[in-house]
Write a protein that holds these residues in place. Structure first.
Motif, PDB file in Angstrom:
ATOM      1  N   ARG A   2      48.408  38.206  36.402  1.00 45.36           N
ATOM      2  CA  ARG A   2      48.006  39.061  35.353  1.00 45.36           C
ATOM      3  C   ARG A   2      48.297  38.680  33.988  1.00 45.36           C
ATOM      4  NH1 ARG A   2      51.008  42.837  38.021  1.00 45.36           N
ATOM      5  NH2 ARG A   2      53.106  42.362  37.293  1.00 45.36           N
ATOM      6  N   LYS A 160      39.992  47.281  33.002  1.00 42.32           N
ATOM      7  CA  LYS A 160      40.499  45.999  33.512  1.00 42.32           C
ATOM      8  C   LYS A 160      40.790  45.187  31.840  1.00 42.32           C
ATOM      9  CE  LYS A 160      38.555  44.842  37.519  1.00 42.32           C
ATOM     10  NZ  LYS A 160      37.858  43.795  37.799  1.00 42.32           N
ATOM     11  N   GLU A 205      46.255  44.203  37.374  1.00 45.85           N
ATOM     12  CA  GLU A 205      45.700  43.564  36.602  1.00 45.85           C
ATOM     13  C   GLU A 205      45.786  43.952  35.506  1.00 45.85           C
ATOM     14  OE1 GLU A 205      41.494  42.688  37.383  1.00 45.85           O
ATOM     15  OE2 GLU A 205      41.405  42.634  39.180  1.00 45.85           O
ATOM     16  N   SER A 207      47.491  43.661  31.454  1.00 49.70           N
ATOM     17  CA  SER A 207      49.073  43.029  31.170  1.00 49.70           C
ATOM     18  C   SER A 207      49.948  44.510  30.500  1.00 49.70           C
ATOM     19  CB  SER A 207      48.611  42.154  30.165  1.00 49.70           C
ATOM     20  OG  SER A 207      47.981  40.800  30.388  1.00 49.70           O
ATOM     21  N   ASP A 229      54.853  42.264  30.967  1.00 50.82           N
ATOM     22  CA  ASP A 229      54.359  41.318  30.995  1.00 50.82           C
ATOM     23  C   ASP A 229      54.050  40.481  29.483  1.00 50.82           C
ATOM     24  OD1 ASP A 229      53.349  41.552  33.558  1.00 50.82           O
ATOM     25  OD2 ASP A 229      52.002  43.813  32.909  1.00 50.82           O
TER      26      ASP A 229
END
Ligand code: PGA
Length: 250
Positions: A2, A160, A205, A207, A229
């Motif tokens: 990610r 996503k 996936e 962040s 992240d």
């Protein structure tokens, strides 16, 4: 893998001349090798200028808000398509200042997320509890509700495309940062929640950024947590040197 992201939330700061100076400071000193996606969010009036001057750089431009309707009789508002037309790629949605000062509800934020995605603008969707909720041990429930109500109507494909920012309200602009462990604990909770509602793959996936008094002195430690992240940076994003130091901490 990610994406790592460092986004600056400029809030209601920087007129055009100040925006120019800050962007010059950033572009002149940004290292060639950066591992994070970098985003800045000037005021609406300076978005076009920012985009035009950042086109040749890896820095993206975000708006700090987005309207929930396409167009029409909404005096004083700015639509997603207007933002898209001046180069905006991301939008901060649900910042605690907007939830608090402008009474933005979960239902309204859901509409803003939809509008953002419909215009191919990536929502930087903010969640976070206030101090009394943390003290009462209700912080997980508060964040769960905020995420569920504004984003879990999305399909996995749509979900996503969003970025989540965890910003404990008690840490915003207060100089009081969540400890790396507190950040990690909440980020892991959010990722597990996403995995339960969608799939592990989707959760992996997404962040999840931390925000709240991130500074050059504490960024590295917070960013080293496995589920953190990157960051959404307020005050420190207004100083080019500090923001660059934070970007380098990823
Ligand atoms: P701060 O703000 O870094 O100044 O605490 C963060 C934010 O409001 O996004």
């Amino acid at each position: 893998m990610r994406k790592k992201i460092v986004a600056g939330n400029w809030k209601m700061n920087c007129n055009l001349a100040e925006t120019k100076l800050l962007l010059e400071g950033l572009t002149q000193h940004l290292p060639n090798q950066i591992t994070a996606e970098v985003i800045v969010s000037p005021a609406f009036t300076n978005l076009h200028y920012a985009f035009e001057n950042l086109k040749e750089t890896p820095i993206h431009v975000a708006s700090q808000n987005i309207h929930e309707n396409d167009s029409g009789a909404f005096t004083g508002e700015i639509s997603a398509s207007m933002l898209k037309a001046v180069g905006v790629s991301h939008a901060i949605i649900g910042h605690s200042e907007r939830r608090e000062i402008y009474n933005e509800s979960d239902a309204l934020l859901q509409a803003k997320v939809n509008q953002s995605l419909a215009n191919e603008i990536t929502p930087l969707f903010c969640v976070g509890e206030k101090l009394p909720a943390r003290e009462a041990g209700q912080h997980f429930e508060v964040v769960k509700q905020q995420i569920e109500k504004a984003t879990f109507h999305l399909s996995a494909q749509e979900f996503k495309k969003i970025v989540v920012a965890y910003e404990p309200v008690w840490a915003i602009g207060t100089g009081k940062t969540a400890s790396p462990e507190q950040a990690q604990e909440m980020h892991k909770f959010i990722r597990d929640l996403i995995a339960q509602n969608y799939t592990e793959t989707v959760a992996d996936e997404i962040s999840i950024l931390y925000g709240g008094s991130v500074k050059p002195a504490n960024a590295k430690e917070i960013f080293s947590m496995p589920d953190v992240d990157g960051g959404l940076i307020g005050g420190a994003s207004l100083k080019a040197d500090d923001f660059i130091e934070i970007i380098k901490s990823i």
